[in-house]
Design an enzyme around this catalytic site. Structure first.
Site, PDB file in Angstrom:
ATOM      1  N   GLY A   1      -2.284  -5.922  -0.355  1.00 59.65           N
ATOM      2  CA  GLY A   1      -2.971  -7.081   0.073  1.00 59.65           C
ATOM      3  C   GLY A   1      -3.604  -7.660   1.438  1.00 59.65           C
ATOM      4  O   GLY A   1      -4.032  -8.226   1.537  1.00 59.65           O
ATOM      5  N   HIS A   2      -2.145  -7.606   2.413  1.00 53.45           N
ATOM      6  CA  HIS A   2      -2.484  -7.905   3.528  1.00 53.45           C
ATOM      7  C   HIS A   2      -3.131  -7.405   4.229  1.00 53.45           C
ATOM      8  O   HIS A   2      -3.829  -8.210   5.276  1.00 53.45           O
ATOM      9  CB  HIS A   2      -1.020  -8.066   4.193  1.00 53.45           C
ATOM     10  CG  HIS A   2      -0.523  -7.005   4.933  1.00 53.45           C
ATOM     11  ND1 HIS A   2      -0.683  -6.353   5.732  1.00 53.45           N
ATOM     12  CD2 HIS A   2       0.099  -5.864   3.906  1.00 53.45           C
ATOM     13  CE1 HIS A   2       0.139  -5.225   5.774  1.00 53.45           C
ATOM     14  NE2 HIS A   2       0.129  -4.571   5.120  1.00 53.45           N
TER      15      HIS A   2
ATOM     16  N   THR B   1      10.806  -7.899 -11.532  1.00 53.62           N
ATOM     17  CA  THR B   1       9.567  -9.257 -11.843  1.00 53.62           C
ATOM     18  C   THR B   1       8.647  -9.456 -11.414  1.00 53.62           C
ATOM     19  O   THR B   1       9.183  -9.283 -10.106  1.00 53.62           O
ATOM     20  CB  THR B   1      11.014 -10.056 -11.893  1.00 53.62           C
ATOM     21  OG1 THR B   1      12.003  -9.956 -12.813  1.00 53.62           O
ATOM     22  CG2 THR B   1      10.361 -11.276 -12.210  1.00 53.62           C
TER      23      THR B   1
ATOM     24  N   ASN C   1      -7.636   3.971   8.924  1.00 50.82           N
ATOM     25  CA  ASN C   1      -6.951   3.210   9.969  1.00 50.82           C
ATOM     26  C   ASN C   1      -7.269   2.820  11.316  1.00 50.82           C
ATOM     27  O   ASN C   1      -7.471   1.329  12.039  1.00 50.82           O
ATOM     28  CB  ASN C   1      -5.345   2.259   9.760  1.00 50.82           C
ATOM     29  CG  ASN C   1      -4.312   3.768   9.989  1.00 50.82           C
ATOM     30  OD1 ASN C   1      -4.600   4.674   9.168  1.00 50.82           O
ATOM     31  ND2 ASN C   1      -3.551   3.654  10.478  1.00 50.82           N
TER      32      ASN C   1
ATOM     33  N   CYS D   1       4.968   3.720  19.743  1.00 47.72           N
ATOM     34  CA  CYS D   1       5.816   3.966  20.663  1.00 47.72           C
ATOM     35  C   CYS D   1       7.427   4.539  19.786  1.00 47.72           C
ATOM     36  O   CYS D   1       8.331   4.229  19.414  1.00 47.72           O
ATOM     37  CB  CYS D   1       5.781   3.008  21.393  1.00 47.72           C
ATOM     38  SG  CYS D   1       7.470   2.531  22.470  1.00 47.72           S
TER      39      CYS D   1
ATOM     40  N   GLY E   1       0.848  -1.105  -0.475  1.00 45.30           N
ATOM     41  CA  GLY E   1       0.756  -0.189   0.271  1.00 45.30           C
ATOM     42  C   GLY E   1       0.624   1.028   0.469  1.00 45.30           C
ATOM     43  O   GLY E   1       0.306   2.072  -0.540  1.00 45.30           O
TER      44      GLY E   1
ATOM     45  N   GLN F   1      -7.554   0.556   3.677  1.00 49.38           N
ATOM     46  CA  GLN F   1      -8.372   0.031   4.671  1.00 49.38           C
ATOM     47  C   GLN F   1     -10.268  -0.455   4.526  1.00 49.38           C
ATOM     48  O   GLN F   1     -10.715  -0.960   4.677  1.00 49.38           O
ATOM     49  CB  GLN F   1      -8.424   0.569   5.560  1.00 49.38           C
ATOM     50  CG  GLN F   1      -7.432   0.989   6.534  1.00 49.38           C
ATOM     51  CD  GLN F   1      -7.254  -0.338   7.512  1.00 49.38           C
ATOM     52  OE1 GLN F   1      -8.000  -1.686   7.002  1.00 49.38           O
ATOM     53  NE2 GLN F   1      -5.217  -0.520   7.580  1.00 49.38           N
TER      54      GLN F   1
HETATM   55  N1  PLP Z   1      -2.721   3.006   4.507  1.00 48.68           N
HETATM   56  C1  PLP Z   1      -3.419   2.458   5.438  1.00 48.68           C
HETATM   57  C2  PLP Z   1      -4.424   3.525   5.441  1.00 48.68           C
HETATM   58  C3  PLP Z   1      -3.049   1.482   5.959  1.00 48.68           C
HETATM   59  O1  PLP Z   1      -3.921   1.619   6.686  1.00 48.68           O
HETATM   60  C4  PLP Z   1      -1.872   0.676   5.544  1.00 48.68           C
HETATM   61  C5  PLP Z   1      -0.751  -0.323   6.348  1.00 48.68           C
HETATM   62  O2  PLP Z   1      -1.543  -0.335   7.383  1.00 48.68           O
HETATM   63  C6  PLP Z   1      -1.001   1.214   4.733  1.00 48.68           C
HETATM   64  C7  PLP Z   1      -1.437   2.553   4.093  1.00 48.68           C
HETATM   65  C8  PLP Z   1       0.032   0.139   4.561  1.00 48.68           C
HETATM   66  O3  PLP Z   1       0.433  -0.437   3.650  1.00 48.68           O
HETATM   67  P1  PLP Z   1       1.101  -0.933   4.038  1.00 48.68           P
HETATM   68  O4  PLP Z   1       1.565  -1.559   5.163  1.00 48.68           O
HETATM   69  O5  PLP Z   1       1.033  -3.092   2.375  1.00 48.68           O
HETATM   70  O6  PLP Z   1       3.023  -1.042   3.175  1.00 48.68           O
END
Ligand code: PLP
Length: 398
Positions: free
Chosen positions: A209-210, A246, A160, A334, A81, A188
């Site tokens: 993806g995650h 790649t 998030n 933190c 992301g 999100q």
């Molecule tokens: N944008 C938002 C709103 C997110 O919550 C996150 C991950 O916590 C990201 C971007 C970043 O995504 P990535 O961990 O795939 O770089």
């Protein structure tokens, strides 16, 4: 309930890979490991699978554009992301030479904020749209901030930490009215809210993806057809020359499958998550005093609950939850050894005593009512114990 089992309520941090996604990826490690750019059929045939994944991503995002080869060419695969966020803002400012302002929000993810800070070192002026105590955007401020000197506007679809959903289409229109390009970080939001890019003004949209049951290390960036795009990563001709390197084939296949599953189950999952989230919040409200639920309660992601347990430290709550195998997040970052409330909670102006005791619970389709009930029962003694030793709590009613 078996207490050795992990109760995972930290799905805005990352999600489990869906077993179906994992199975779709499996052949691409040891059997079909060819390079999609190869001339031989063993490698070259993988390119068709990548294009299928691209169409699956496009379908979740509601974009029906297909190029002459039938490919969803508005989708570029990325590594995460954050890369999508960086690449979109980079492309937007490059496409608007002569303009030196970027407008974003004060509550973005570092994927946007840190890149904007970097661009400010390179001479761009950054304006941050504030939010109110419920985390809602100040649209009047946005209207004033976006002007003819603005190259790019970047506003996240959903936050998030609180799950608050932003009026991205409204801000996209404001951006276009002044000739700026609009990006949204939908990391999100994707898979949790309906996205219909066909009837949208959004120019760039990034996902990861995650966060939707695909693996870590893969993402996608939507770039609307006809939008000038300068790559962030130069290299081979992959992704039509828009992103060198790649392809992470197995993960791309996984992302495609995860998007397909998310699209099919969106409505049902929304209902399930909302019910679980409400069960959690009602349970907490009934049992614990001096709490507040943060964010725009009328307009937020179905899976996210940010709860402030006043007069105690979020980290202590997390540690005690962790001892019971319950995973959640705090609203603190933190940094430099001191536990400062996150930039999001600070931007919302939460009182010190609430911001410090904020826990984010973020649910997924794998959570059950039984798990939520377990957490609801586990929390009161934890909160009571911590309040008993908190100097801020002394003398307050139960
Ligand atoms: N944008 C938002 C709103 C997110 O919550 C996150 C991950 O916590 C990201 C971007 C970043 O995504 P990535 O961990 O795939 O770089």
């Amino acid at each position: 309930m078996n207490q050795n089992k992990i109760i995972y309520l930290d799905n805005n941090a990352t999600t489990a890979v869906d077993p179906e996604v994992f199975e779709a990826m499996r052949p691409f490690f040891c059997e079909r490991y060819g390079n999609p750019s190869s001339i031989h059929r063993f490698g070259g045939s993988v390119a068709a699978d990548i294009e299928e994944a691209r169409r699956q991503v496009a379908s979740l995002l509601g974009t029906s554009f297909r190029d002459n080869d039938g490919n969803a060419a508005e989708i570029i695969f990325t590594s995460c992301g954050s890369e999508g966020d960086n690449a979109a803002i980079n492309a937007a400012v490059t496409a608007r030479p002569g303009r030196n302002k970027i407008v974003t929000t004060i509550v973005e993810h570092p994927g946007v904020l840190a890149y904007c800070r970097e661009l400010s070192r390179r001479g761009y002026k950054i304006e941050y749209i504030p939010v109110d105590e419920r985390g809602r955007l100040d649209l009047a401020y946005a209207e004033r901030a976006i002007d003819e000197s603005t190259a790019a506007v970047s506003v996240m679809w959903a936050n998030n930490e609180t799950g608050t959903i932003f009026p991205v289409e409204t801000v996209a229109k404001m951006a276009h009215a002044k000739g700026a390009l609009f990006h949204t970080d939908a990391v999100q939001a994707a898979g949790k809210v309906a996205i219909d890019l066909d009837s949208s003004e959004i120019d760039f949209l990034s996902i990861s993806g995650h966060k939707l049951h695909a693996p870590k290390g893969v993402g996608a960036l939507f770039v609307r057809k006809g939008t000038r795009f300068k790559p962030l990563i130069f290299g081979g001709h992959q992704e039509k020359g828009r992103r060198g390197g790649t392809e992470n084939v197995a993960s791309i296949i996984g992302l495609g499958r995860a998007c397909e599953i998310a699209r099919k189950n969106l409505v049902a999952e929304n209902i399930q998550l909302t019910q679980l989230r409400n069960r959690l919040e009602e349970g907490v409200r009934e049992r614990i005093s001096h709490i507040r639920v943060n964010g725009d309660l009328e307009n937020r992601l179905p899976n996210t609950s940010s709860i402030s347990f006043e007069y105690i430290e979020g980290e202590s709550i997390l540690m005690l939850l962790d001892m019971m195998n319950i995973c959640a997040s705090s609203g603190s970052a933190c940094t430099t050894g001191s536990l400062e409330p996150s930039h999001v909670l600070r931007a919302m102006g939460l009182p010190y005593t609430a911001a410090h005791g904020t826990i984010r619970f973020s649910l997924s389709k794998y959570n059950t009512a039984e798990e939520i009930d377990f957490v609801v029962e586990a929390l009161p003694p934890i909160i009571e114990r911590l309040r008993a030793i908190s100097p801020y709590w002394e003398g307050r009613d139960k």
